[in-house]
Design a protein around this motif. Structure first.
Motif, PDB file in Angstrom:
ATOM      1  N   ARG A 148      26.012   8.236  -9.769  1.00 33.59           N
ATOM      2  CA  ARG A 148      26.523   8.065  -8.402  1.00 33.59           C
ATOM      3  C   ARG A 148      27.536   9.163  -8.072  1.00 33.59           C
ATOM      4  O   ARG A 148      28.493   9.392  -8.821  1.00 33.59           O
ATOM      5  CB  ARG A 148      27.195   6.695  -8.250  1.00 33.59           C
ATOM      6  CG  ARG A 148      26.224   5.528  -8.390  1.00 33.59           C
ATOM      7  CD  ARG A 148      25.303   5.426  -7.189  1.00 33.59           C
ATOM      8  NE  ARG A 148      24.323   4.353  -7.332  1.00 33.59           N
ATOM      9  CZ  ARG A 148      23.069   4.530  -7.685  1.00 33.59           C
ATOM     10  NH1 ARG A 148      22.629   5.761  -7.955  1.00 33.59           N
ATOM     11  NH2 ARG A 148      22.234   3.526  -7.759  1.00 33.59           N
ATOM     12  N   MET A 149      27.301   9.822  -6.957  1.00 31.97           N
ATOM     13  CA  MET A 149      28.255  10.799  -6.454  1.00 31.97           C
ATOM     14  C   MET A 149      29.436  10.057  -5.837  1.00 31.97           C
ATOM     15  O   MET A 149      29.251   9.140  -5.037  1.00 31.97           O
ATOM     16  CB  MET A 149      27.588  11.695  -5.402  1.00 31.97           C
ATOM     17  CG  MET A 149      28.493  12.792  -4.866  1.00 31.97           C
ATOM     18  SD  MET A 149      28.954  13.989  -6.139  1.00 31.97           S
ATOM     19  CE  MET A 149      27.399  14.867  -6.312  1.00 31.97           C
ATOM     20  N   GLN A 150      30.642  10.439  -6.241  1.00 29.79           N
ATOM     21  CA  GLN A 150      31.847   9.822  -5.718  1.00 29.79           C
ATOM     22  C   GLN A 150      32.809  10.906  -5.251  1.00 29.79           C
ATOM     23  O   GLN A 150      32.628  12.082  -5.566  1.00 29.79           O
ATOM     24  CB  GLN A 150      32.508   8.947  -6.787  1.00 29.79           C
ATOM     25  CG  GLN A 150      31.645   7.780  -7.226  1.00 29.79           C
ATOM     26  CD  GLN A 150      32.357   6.875  -8.202  1.00 29.79           C
ATOM     27  OE1 GLN A 150      33.099   7.346  -9.056  1.00 29.79           O
ATOM     28  NE2 GLN A 150      32.141   5.565  -8.084  1.00 29.79           N
ATOM     29  N   LYS A 151      33.830  10.501  -4.551  1.00 27.47           N
ATOM     30  CA  LYS A 151      34.803  11.458  -4.060  1.00 27.47           C
ATOM     31  C   LYS A 151      35.498  12.147  -5.224  1.00 27.47           C
ATOM     32  O   LYS A 151      36.146  11.506  -6.050  1.00 27.47           O
ATOM     33  CB  LYS A 151      35.834  10.745  -3.174  1.00 27.47           C
ATOM     34  CG  LYS A 151      36.810  11.703  -2.506  1.00 27.47           C
ATOM     35  CD  LYS A 151      37.755  10.957  -1.581  1.00 27.47           C
ATOM     36  CE  LYS A 151      38.732  11.911  -0.910  1.00 27.47           C
ATOM     37  NZ  LYS A 151      39.682  11.197  -0.016  1.00 27.47           N
ATOM     38  N   GLY A 152      35.332  13.452  -5.314  1.00 26.22           N
ATOM     39  CA  GLY A 152      35.995  14.226  -6.351  1.00 26.22           C
ATOM     40  C   GLY A 152      35.332  14.181  -7.718  1.00 26.22           C
ATOM     41  O   GLY A 152      35.861  14.726  -8.680  1.00 26.22           O
ATOM     42  N   TYR A 154      31.583  12.734 -10.299  1.00 29.34           N
ATOM     43  CA  TYR A 154      30.277  12.098 -10.450  1.00 29.34           C
ATOM     44  C   TYR A 154      30.390  11.049 -11.540  1.00 29.34           C
ATOM     45  O   TYR A 154      31.010  11.277 -12.576  1.00 29.34           O
ATOM     46  CB  TYR A 154      29.210  13.131 -10.823  1.00 29.34           C
ATOM     47  CG  TYR A 154      27.795  12.646 -10.619  1.00 29.34           C
ATOM     48  CD1 TYR A 154      27.121  12.900  -9.428  1.00 29.34           C
ATOM     49  CD2 TYR A 154      27.148  11.920 -11.606  1.00 29.34           C
ATOM     50  CE1 TYR A 154      25.825  12.437  -9.233  1.00 29.34           C
ATOM     51  CE2 TYR A 154      25.856  11.455 -11.420  1.00 29.34           C
ATOM     52  CZ  TYR A 154      25.207  11.722 -10.228  1.00 29.34           C
ATOM     53  OH  TYR A 154      23.920  11.262 -10.020  1.00 29.34           O
ATOM     54  N   ARG A 155      29.772   9.910 -11.316  1.00 26.56           N
ATOM     55  CA  ARG A 155      29.897   8.766 -12.224  1.00 26.56           C
ATOM     56  C   ARG A 155      28.539   8.415 -12.840  1.00 26.56           C
ATOM     57  O   ARG A 155      27.563   8.178 -12.118  1.00 26.56           O
ATOM     58  CB  ARG A 155      30.438   7.571 -11.446  1.00 26.56           C
ATOM     59  CG  ARG A 155      30.501   6.247 -12.203  1.00 26.56           C
ATOM     60  CD  ARG A 155      30.877   5.162 -11.205  1.00 26.56           C
ATOM     61  NE  ARG A 155      30.794   3.825 -11.777  1.00 26.56           N
ATOM     62  CZ  ARG A 155      31.832   3.110 -12.170  1.00 26.56           C
ATOM     63  NH1 ARG A 155      33.050   3.603 -12.052  1.00 26.56           N
ATOM     64  NH2 ARG A 155      31.683   1.896 -12.658  1.00 26.56           N
ATOM     65  N   THR A 227      33.118  17.442 -10.463  1.00 30.06           N
ATOM     66  CA  THR A 227      31.979  18.163  -9.869  1.00 30.06           C
ATOM     67  C   THR A 227      32.303  19.614  -9.577  1.00 30.06           C
ATOM     68  O   THR A 227      31.440  20.373  -9.128  1.00 30.06           O
ATOM     69  CB  THR A 227      31.555  17.471  -8.557  1.00 30.06           C
ATOM     70  OG1 THR A 227      32.697  17.344  -7.705  1.00 30.06           O
ATOM     71  CG2 THR A 227      30.983  16.099  -8.833  1.00 30.06           C
ATOM     72  N   GLN A 228      33.538  19.997  -9.810  1.00 33.82           N
ATOM     73  CA  GLN A 228      33.907  21.393  -9.576  1.00 33.82           C
ATOM     74  C   GLN A 228      34.980  21.827 -10.564  1.00 33.82           C
ATOM     75  O   GLN A 228      35.627  20.986 -11.203  1.00 33.82           O
ATOM     76  CB  GLN A 228      34.394  21.586  -8.147  1.00 33.82           C
ATOM     77  CG  GLN A 228      35.587  20.716  -7.774  1.00 33.82           C
ATOM     78  CD  GLN A 228      35.924  20.814  -6.307  1.00 33.82           C
ATOM     79  OE1 GLN A 228      35.231  21.462  -5.531  1.00 33.82           O
ATOM     80  NE2 GLN A 228      37.006  20.177  -5.908  1.00 33.82           N
TER      81      GLN A 228
END
Length: 232
Positions: A148-152, A154-155, A227-228
């Motif tokens: 799951r993509m999350q704010k700030g 990835y989970r 993610t970054q």
């Protein structure tokens, strides 16, 4: 406070050495016993195969344990080359490894995206989580893997419907050699190093690991990754 922390570190090291010695003793006893049987008496073909098979499986368990310990040490001491890694490539790899090769009953569902990581180490994280889930589950038990993509970040989540982890034990899961069901884990080749390695790799990436409480039987282990690239 410093003295207290040092005492805790010393105790943790002593516990680690004691657990490591215990984990070495069990397979070595089997290997020595069956090797002695092969060399000291004439066995029929079936018993020869059984003895050789025990030596092989216990040897492989020692090999796996040593490799995982080495991985833990490497993640603590080495610098890692991070790159942008496609989440899809990770899930394709897991599908190839566990569904095509092992016929495991696994459900995959994920958001497309990228993580800032070292690909092989993250593959090791996900494979260790899946290995643990397989060992905790019945032969036909379902394992669910989510991304799951999350704010700030990835989970990743790996959920089994197996034996579960008691709430009072959950803080121990990232300690080396911790196992919920020791007899079952050893029978299936486990040594309790998987989640310790997962924690080390996640920490190296600036990520996190936690246990999700479940209302039904089973356990969900989640890993969060950036993610970054960090701006530090």
């Amino acid at each position: 406070d410093n003295i207290g922390k040092l005492e805790e570190e010393i105790q943790a090291r002593e516990d680690f050495v004691a657990a490591f010695a215990h984990e070495l003793k069990t397979p070595l006893t089997s290997i020595i016993g069956y090797a002695d049987m092969l060399r000291s008496r004439k066995l029929d073909e079936e018993k020869q195969f059984m003895s050789a098979n025990y030596i092989y499986t216990e040897g492989k368990r020692l090999e796996t344990m040593s490799f995982r310990l080495l991985d833990i040490m490497v993640t603590r001491r080495s610098e890692v080359d991070f790159t942008v890694v496609s989440v899809e490539s990770l899930f394709v790899y897991l599908y190839d490894m566990y569904v095509l090769n092992k016929s495991a009953k696994i459900y995959f569902n994920y958001d497309e995206g990228f993580v800032w990581a070292e690909a092989n180490l993250i593959k090791s994280v996900l494979m260790n989580l899946l290995d643990n889930a397989c060992k905790a589950s019945e032969a036909d038990g379902l394992i669910e893997v989510y991304g799951r993509m999350q704010k700030g970040g990835y989970r990743f989540e790996v959920k089994d419907h197996g034996v579960g982890i008691p709430k009072e034990e959950q803080h121990k899961i990232t300690k080396a050699f911790y196992m919920v069901d020791k007899s079952r884990s050893r029978k299936e080749g486990g040594a309790g190093l998987g989640l310790s390695l997962v924690w080390e790799i996640a920490n190296l990436h600036g990520g996190s690991v936690w246990v999700e409480e479940s209302s039904d039987k089973g356990t969900t282990i989640a890993v969060g990754l950036p993610t970054q690239q960090s701006t530090k």
